[in-house]
Design an enzyme around this catalytic site. Structure first.
Site, PDB file in Angstrom:
ATOM      1  N   LYS A   1      57.492  38.800  58.909  1.00  0.00           N
ATOM      2  CA  LYS A   1      58.683  39.176  59.500  1.00  0.00           C
ATOM      3  C   LYS A   1      59.558  38.169  59.465  1.00  0.00           C
ATOM      4  O   LYS A   1      59.215  36.765  59.508  1.00  0.00           O
ATOM      5  CB  LYS A   1      57.574  39.681  61.493  1.00  0.00           C
TER       6      LYS A   1
ATOM      7  N   GLN B   1      50.132  40.364  64.397  1.00  0.00           N
ATOM      8  CA  GLN B   1      51.082  38.937  63.743  1.00  0.00           C
ATOM      9  C   GLN B   1      50.364  37.201  63.854  1.00  0.00           C
ATOM     10  O   GLN B   1      49.668  37.764  65.107  1.00  0.00           O
ATOM     11  CB  GLN B   1      52.121  38.838  64.395  1.00  0.00           C
TER      12      GLN B   1
ATOM     13  N   ASN C   1      66.443  44.895  62.039  1.00  0.00           N
ATOM     14  CA  ASN C   1      65.614  44.766  63.206  1.00  0.00           C
ATOM     15  C   ASN C   1      66.648  43.664  64.014  1.00  0.00           C
ATOM     16  O   ASN C   1      67.412  42.899  63.113  1.00  0.00           O
ATOM     17  CB  ASN C   1      64.594  43.534  63.140  1.00  0.00           C
ATOM     18  N   GLY C   2      67.277  43.909  64.584  1.00  0.00           N
ATOM     19  CA  GLY C   2      68.138  43.053  65.850  1.00  0.00           C
ATOM     20  C   GLY C   2      69.534  43.844  66.190  1.00  0.00           C
ATOM     21  O   GLY C   2      70.395  44.826  65.865  1.00  0.00           O
TER      22      GLY C   2
ATOM     23  N   CYS D   1      60.384  32.595  64.033  1.00  0.00           N
ATOM     24  CA  CYS D   1      59.954  32.461  65.700  1.00  0.00           C
ATOM     25  C   CYS D   1      60.674  30.779  65.803  1.00  0.00           C
ATOM     26  O   CYS D   1      60.936  30.318  64.288  1.00  0.00           O
ATOM     27  CB  CYS D   1      58.677  31.792  66.116  1.00  0.00           C
TER      28      CYS D   1
ATOM     29  N   GLY E   1      63.243  46.049  69.709  1.00  0.00           N
ATOM     30  CA  GLY E   1      62.722  45.016  70.726  1.00  0.00           C
ATOM     31  C   GLY E   1      63.235  45.566  71.657  1.00  0.00           C
ATOM     32  O   GLY E   1      62.632  45.812  72.586  1.00  0.00           O
TER      33      GLY E   1
ATOM     34  N   PRO F   1      57.476  43.152  67.592  1.00  0.00           N
ATOM     35  CA  PRO F   1      55.919  42.169  68.107  1.00  0.00           C
ATOM     36  C   PRO F   1      57.391  41.322  69.147  1.00  0.00           C
ATOM     37  O   PRO F   1      57.855  40.847  68.934  1.00  0.00           O
ATOM     38  CB  PRO F   1      55.981  40.855  67.360  1.00  0.00           C
ATOM     39  N   MET F   2      56.512  41.303  70.713  1.00  0.00           N
ATOM     40  CA  MET F   2      57.524  40.569  71.562  1.00  0.00           C
ATOM     41  C   MET F   2      56.166  39.502  72.063  1.00  0.00           C
ATOM     42  O   MET F   2      55.383  40.527  72.858  1.00  0.00           O
ATOM     43  CB  MET F   2      57.677  41.251  72.603  1.00  0.00           C
ATOM     44  N   ALA F   3      55.928  37.975  72.143  1.00  0.00           N
ATOM     45  CA  ALA F   3      55.596  37.643  72.877  1.00  0.00           C
ATOM     46  C   ALA F   3      55.019  37.995  74.271  1.00  0.00           C
ATOM     47  O   ALA F   3      56.334  37.584  75.020  1.00  0.00           O
ATOM     48  CB  ALA F   3      55.620  36.186  72.545  1.00  0.00           C
TER      49      ALA F   3
HETATM   50  C1  LIG Z   1      60.448  38.565  75.169  1.00  0.00           C
HETATM   51  C2  LIG Z   1      60.836  38.956  73.341  1.00  0.00           C
HETATM   52  C3  LIG Z   1      59.633  38.047  72.562  1.00  0.00           C
HETATM   53  C4  LIG Z   1      58.949  37.550  71.027  1.00  0.00           C
HETATM   54  N1  LIG Z   1      58.142  37.693  70.612  1.00  0.00           N
HETATM   55  C5  LIG Z   1      58.116  37.272  69.196  1.00  0.00           C
HETATM   56  C6  LIG Z   1      56.568  37.383  68.654  1.00  0.00           C
HETATM   57  O1  LIG Z   1      55.974  37.287  68.839  1.00  0.00           O
HETATM   58  N2  LIG Z   1      57.002  37.478  67.184  1.00  0.00           N
HETATM   59  C7  LIG Z   1      58.368  38.078  66.370  1.00  0.00           C
HETATM   60  O2  LIG Z   1      57.930  38.066  65.193  1.00  0.00           O
HETATM   61  N3  LIG Z   1      58.987  38.346  67.148  1.00  0.00           N
HETATM   62  C8  LIG Z   1      59.542  37.808  68.394  1.00  0.00           C
HETATM   63  N4  LIG Z   1      60.229  38.188  69.352  1.00  0.00           N
HETATM   64  C9  LIG Z   1      61.684  38.197  68.331  1.00  0.00           C
HETATM   65  C10 LIG Z   1      61.702  40.291  68.231  1.00  0.00           C
HETATM   66  O3  LIG Z   1      60.578  41.246  67.803  1.00  0.00           O
HETATM   67  C11 LIG Z   1      63.007  40.835  68.168  1.00  0.00           C
HETATM   68  O4  LIG Z   1      62.733  40.232  66.223  1.00  0.00           O
HETATM   69  C12 LIG Z   1      63.922  40.080  68.436  1.00  0.00           C
HETATM   70  O5  LIG Z   1      63.917  40.179  70.115  1.00  0.00           O
HETATM   71  C13 LIG Z   1      65.248  41.117  68.070  1.00  0.00           C
HETATM   72  O6  LIG Z   1      65.645  42.762  68.154  1.00  0.00           O
HETATM   73  P1  LIG Z   1      66.343  43.451  69.055  1.00  0.00           P
HETATM   74  O7  LIG Z   1      67.619  42.950  69.267  1.00  0.00           O
HETATM   75  O8  LIG Z   1      64.889  44.730  69.137  1.00  0.00           O
HETATM   76  O9  LIG Z   1      65.316  42.925  70.288  1.00  0.00           O
HETATM   77  C14 LIG Z   1      60.648  38.360  70.494  1.00  0.00           C
HETATM   78  C15 LIG Z   1      61.523  38.361  70.774  1.00  0.00           C
HETATM   79  C16 LIG Z   1      61.446  38.754  72.801  1.00  0.00           C
HETATM   80  C17 LIG Z   1      63.030  39.263  73.403  1.00  0.00           C
END
Ligand SMILES: Cc1cc2nc3c(=O)[nH]c(=O)nc-3n(C[C@H](O)[C@H](O)[C@H](O)COP(=O)(O)O)c2cc1C
Length: 338
Positions: free
Chosen positions: A146, A76, A207-208, A107, A231, A22-24
């Site tokens: 999450k 979410q 994740n991460g 968050c 993400g 999920p990414m806002a």
């Molecule tokens: C632009 C952006 C928006 C995000 N929005 C959310 C969100 O709405 N809900 C959530 O649980 N995590 C959110 N995250 C976190 C990601 O879901 C993820 O946990 C985090 O980026 C780590 O994973 P990655 O290394 O693959 O990016 C967001 C991350 C980014 C970069």
């Protein structure tokens, strides 16, 4: 054709282990559908506030829209109080097409944690139990969580928190291997994700910092998780999703897309955003996406600067394709000189 089920979350069957995080501001239907077309087993929507749903906030309600082609999809919600969280979950359960209701416990931004929402929960496994149990009780769709691994390095309750989710009837947990205090700095700690996996029976999604298909394989092997959530590596690069799916399936790496292929998908993305939000908002929103699609392509700075000043779809398209034509001409020249 029979689809092999690789991962099951509650009653929801996924055809592979690759989940779009999920990414806002990113995971609206325009991008989610692209991720789906690139094979993602599950796509997650951007977080929506429980209170905004209950107040009938138009923008938040529009964020609950799910296109049939995006399924299976996880929506979410976030909140800090039991009553509103449960009521919002009930709304999502009854009035949306989503397959899974996910609760945000990761968050890190102060605006959210000050309201006892998002990562704030990570300090209190009992609260997690109560909130998740009440939500599970109130809805039919599977409920997942999450979370981050903890609040800070002195308060890492990932195992206790994940156990609380499981006891409460949650159907899966996705764990981002960072603390709240880390925000997006430092490195995700996959060993704690492994501890979570070893402590519960419901599916765990790791994740991460998964940036390549090989890293996804490593997450599955080292942490033993049931799925991987990707993400940032998918931003402007949905190819990363299918490359990962293919690599996990047969160990081969699919080719990188050409600049023209990237721009074609970038324009599909923009056209879908326009349908969703109108040209003005879409073209503005597309600035960040275009920068991501252009990342790694030689000489992209000029194009990015131009796009940041455009208001119309056709200007964006003309500039992107002129750039690609130029690149292709350069390449042909270089080849003919060899
Ligand atoms: C632009 C952006 C928006 C995000 N929005 C959310 C969100 O709405 N809900 C959530 O649980 N995590 C959110 N995250 C976190 C990601 O879901 C993820 O946990 C985090 O980026 C780590 O994973 P990655 O290394 O693959 O990016 C967001 C991350 C980014 C970069």
């Amino acid at each position: 054709m029979e689809v092999k089920i690789i991962l099951k979350i509650g009653n929801v069957e996924l055809k592979n282990q690759v989940v779009l995080a999920p990414m806002a501001g990113v995971c609206n239907p325009a991008f989610r559908l692209i991720a789906k077309e690139f094979g993602a087993g599950l796509v997650c929507a951007e977080m929506v506030s429980d209170k905004a749903i209950l107040q009938g906030n138009e923008r938040s309600l529009s964020m609950l829209y799910v296109d049939e082609r995006e399924k299976p999809l996880s929506l979410q919600i976030f909140g800090g109080e039991r009553e509103t969280l449960v009521e919002a979950a009930k709304f999502v359960d009854k009035h949306t097409n989503a397959d899974i209701i996910d609760i945000n416990m990761g968050c890190p931004v102060p605006k959210i944690t000050k309201c006892d929402a998002g990562a704030r929960w990570l300090l209190d496994p009992n609260k997690i139990y109560e909130m998740v149990a009440a939500t599970v009780e109130a809805v039919d769709k599977p409920v997942t969580v999450k979370m981050r691994i903890g609040w800070d390095s002195d308060h890492i309750y990932a195992v206790e928190n994940a156990r609380a989710v499981e006891r409460a009837g949650g159907s899966a947990v996705a764990v981002h291997g960072r603390t709240r205090v880390q925000m997006y700095e430092g490195k995700a700690d996959w060993s704690i994700i492994k501890e979570v996996k070893d402590s519960i029976k419901i599916p765990v999604i790791g994740n991460g910092d998964i940036t390549t298909p090989q890293e996804a394989r490593r997450m599955l092997d080292e942490a033993g998780v049931d799925g991987v959530m990707i993400g940032r590596a998918a931003l402007g690069n949905p190819w990363m999703l299918y490359q990962t799916i293919q690599y996990l399936e047969n160990g081969t790496l699919a080719d990188e897309p050409t600049p023209r292929e990237k721009m074609d998908v970038c324009m599909v993305h923009l056209d879908r955003l326009i349908k969703l939000k109108g040209e003005n908002v879409a073209v503005h929103e597309m600035r960040k996406h275009a920068a991501w699609y252009l990342k790694g392509i030689r000489g992209n700075g000029r194009v990015r600067d131009k796009i940041n000043n455009f208001e119309s779809r056709d200007d964006v398209a003309a500039t992107l394709y002129a750039f690609v034509d130029e690149l292709e001409a350069q390449k042909a020249e270089e080849l003919s000189a060899v």
